[in-house]
Design an enzyme around this catalytic site. Sequence first.
Site, short mmCIF file in Angstrom:
data_model
loop_
_atom_site.label_atom_id
_atom_site.label_comp_id
_atom_site.label_asym_id
_atom_site.label_seq_id
_atom_site.Cartn_x
_atom_site.Cartn_y
_atom_site.Cartn_z
N TYR A 195 -41.99 3.70 -38.69
CA TYR A 195 -41.23 2.74 -37.88
C TYR A 195 -42.13 1.68 -37.26
O TYR A 195 -43.33 1.90 -37.05
CB TYR A 195 -40.48 3.46 -36.76
CG TYR A 195 -41.37 4.01 -35.67
CD1 TYR A 195 -41.74 3.23 -34.57
CD2 TYR A 195 -41.86 5.32 -35.72
CE1 TYR A 195 -42.57 3.72 -33.58
CE2 TYR A 195 -42.68 5.82 -34.74
CZ TYR A 195 -43.04 5.02 -33.67
OH TYR A 195 -43.86 5.51 -32.70
N PHE A 205 -44.26 -2.91 -29.58
CA PHE A 205 -44.80 -1.96 -28.61
C PHE A 205 -45.36 -0.70 -29.27
O PHE A 205 -46.14 0.02 -28.65
CB PHE A 205 -43.76 -1.59 -27.54
CG PHE A 205 -42.53 -0.91 -28.05
CD1 PHE A 205 -42.54 0.45 -28.35
CD2 PHE A 205 -41.35 -1.61 -28.22
CE1 PHE A 205 -41.40 1.08 -28.83
CE2 PHE A 205 -40.20 -0.98 -28.68
CZ PHE A 205 -40.23 0.36 -28.99
N ASP A 206 -45.00 -0.44 -30.52
CA ASP A 206 -45.54 0.75 -31.19
C ASP A 206 -45.26 0.67 -32.67
O ASP A 206 -44.29 0.03 -33.11
CB ASP A 206 -44.90 2.02 -30.61
CG ASP A 206 -45.63 3.28 -31.03
OD1 ASP A 206 -46.79 3.17 -31.46
OD2 ASP A 206 -45.06 4.38 -30.92
N ILE A 225 -35.48 10.17 -28.08
CA ILE A 225 -34.53 9.55 -27.17
C ILE A 225 -33.14 9.58 -27.78
O ILE A 225 -32.98 9.60 -29.01
CB ILE A 225 -34.95 8.10 -26.83
CG1 ILE A 225 -35.12 7.26 -28.10
CG2 ILE A 225 -36.22 8.08 -25.99
CD1 ILE A 225 -35.43 5.80 -27.84
N TYR A 251 -35.27 4.30 -22.79
CA TYR A 251 -36.15 4.75 -21.71
C TYR A 251 -35.66 4.31 -20.33
O TYR A 251 -36.42 4.38 -19.36
CB TYR A 251 -37.57 4.27 -21.97
CG TYR A 251 -38.19 4.96 -23.17
CD1 TYR A 251 -38.67 6.26 -23.07
CD2 TYR A 251 -38.27 4.33 -24.40
CE1 TYR A 251 -39.22 6.91 -24.16
CE2 TYR A 251 -38.81 4.98 -25.51
CZ TYR A 251 -39.29 6.26 -25.37
OH TYR A 251 -39.83 6.90 -26.45
N PHE A 267 -35.87 -0.55 -33.53
CA PHE A 267 -36.70 0.23 -34.44
C PHE A 267 -36.34 -0.12 -35.88
O PHE A 267 -35.19 0.04 -36.29
CB PHE A 267 -36.50 1.72 -34.22
CG PHE A 267 -37.07 2.24 -32.93
CD1 PHE A 267 -38.39 2.63 -32.84
CD2 PHE A 267 -36.28 2.31 -31.79
CE1 PHE A 267 -38.92 3.10 -31.65
CE2 PHE A 267 -36.79 2.79 -30.59
CZ PHE A 267 -38.12 3.18 -30.52
#
Length: 482
Positions: A195, A205-206, A225, A251, A267
């Site tokens: 992802y 962010f990731d 999540i 989050y 994502f």
Amino acid sequence: IAGMDKALVGMCVNERRFVKIPPKLAYGSEGVSGVIPPNAVLHFDVLLIDLWNSEDEVQVQTYFKPEKCPRTVQVSDFVRYHYNGTFLDGTLFDSSHNRMRTYDTYVGIGWLIPGMDQGLLGMCVGEKRIITIPPFLAYGEEGDGKDIPGQASLVFDVVLLDLHNPKDGVAIENQQVPESCERRSQAGDFLRYHYNGTLLDGTLFDSSYSRNRTYDTYVGKGYVIAGMDEGLLGVCTGEKRRIIIPPHLGYGEEGRGKIPGSAVLVFDIHVVDFHNPSDSVSITVNYKPSNCTVLSKKGDYLKYHYNASLLDGTLLDSTHSLGKTYNIVLGSGQVVVGMDMGLQDMCVGERRTVVIPPHLGYGEDGVEGEVPGSAVLVFDIELLELVSGLPEGYMFVWNGEVSPNLFEEIDQNHDGEVLLEEFSEYIQAQVDSGKGKLAPGFDFEKIVKNMFTNQDRDGNGKVTAEEFKLKDQEAKEEHDEL
């Protein structure tokens, strides 16, 4: 005074004028006691700072708008935006950029000044606009008591970063779905996927790609999540999809790490494989010869070719590239449990595809540098040769009648004791002459040593006539022996 009334007409904000007013348009022959003498000509150095009209409305000027705008701000939406706040003359009074934190709020329900409530409506994520607000739609005659004076017009330079509504659910955009999709993920399945995680404005962010390792997890069981738990259901192996998750399913207000509070998450995922812990080995026969009477069983010695790959088609290994077959004794633990199962009941010339879940393959750890952890394996197999094994528990069998004087025949020097060398020479002679058969696929010396050790019951390196027994003479003990 009349002269100033005329002098200010037509001025722009930040315009500076020098105004000369004769007495008749100022304070005339009377003047202002103690301040302006009678018949005085007045000189004013004027700088216009602010300007508005009671009929003014909020002014919106969009100077950048993304090509794609799937959604715009509506009443009751929650937004995250950056802004610079200035007066009409350009003086900065506030900036979210300076605080390095977005301004997060609901729109259209009174959490903002009325002019901002209006000015944000209809914006797209990524859009930039200038919102000019007259004082009666801002802080009015009183100002805010700190930085904004009364009757001040406000100018906000806004960029919208995020947008959602508390009623939003997970949004899924299918980007690439394989033509063949025999199975879709369900709650309780274990997935491996790559992802890229971004915010709505595209900020990364990731990424699992940057770590060169898939993200591996159960779905529908609370390991991820809530929004991802939902978004990963119903996927196919090889599928690519975009999952958009509102903050109340992500989050939340607090955020985490690089993820700010109240952020919508995007994502872009690629499903590499998935399985269920209850899965067994899947066997698909691709070709079976017409003469298929001798089937492989535990103990048989097999020679076969294979191509090994992951579910997404990534090739792991191939005997074809090595130019030699892979040879094993079936059921002896020489291969993973799933392969032992997948090679059962196969005839020479048969071709089959064997799919092995990780708990019957290389497990959570995989094989470093070769097989990823928790990977489903796919083997395309062709069986080329089958040598029938011995009955379970036997390492050697006679092809004919057993000599009644077996011990004496082995004891070549007739000293009443058989050493390992004598034993080994005798077994080799029986195999060479066709009188006996060893279990195929095993090292000769290891088999013979194992057989000898089973006969050498006192462990002194010698077998006597009293110790020597055939397999069928063993009433209770279980040994792999003659």
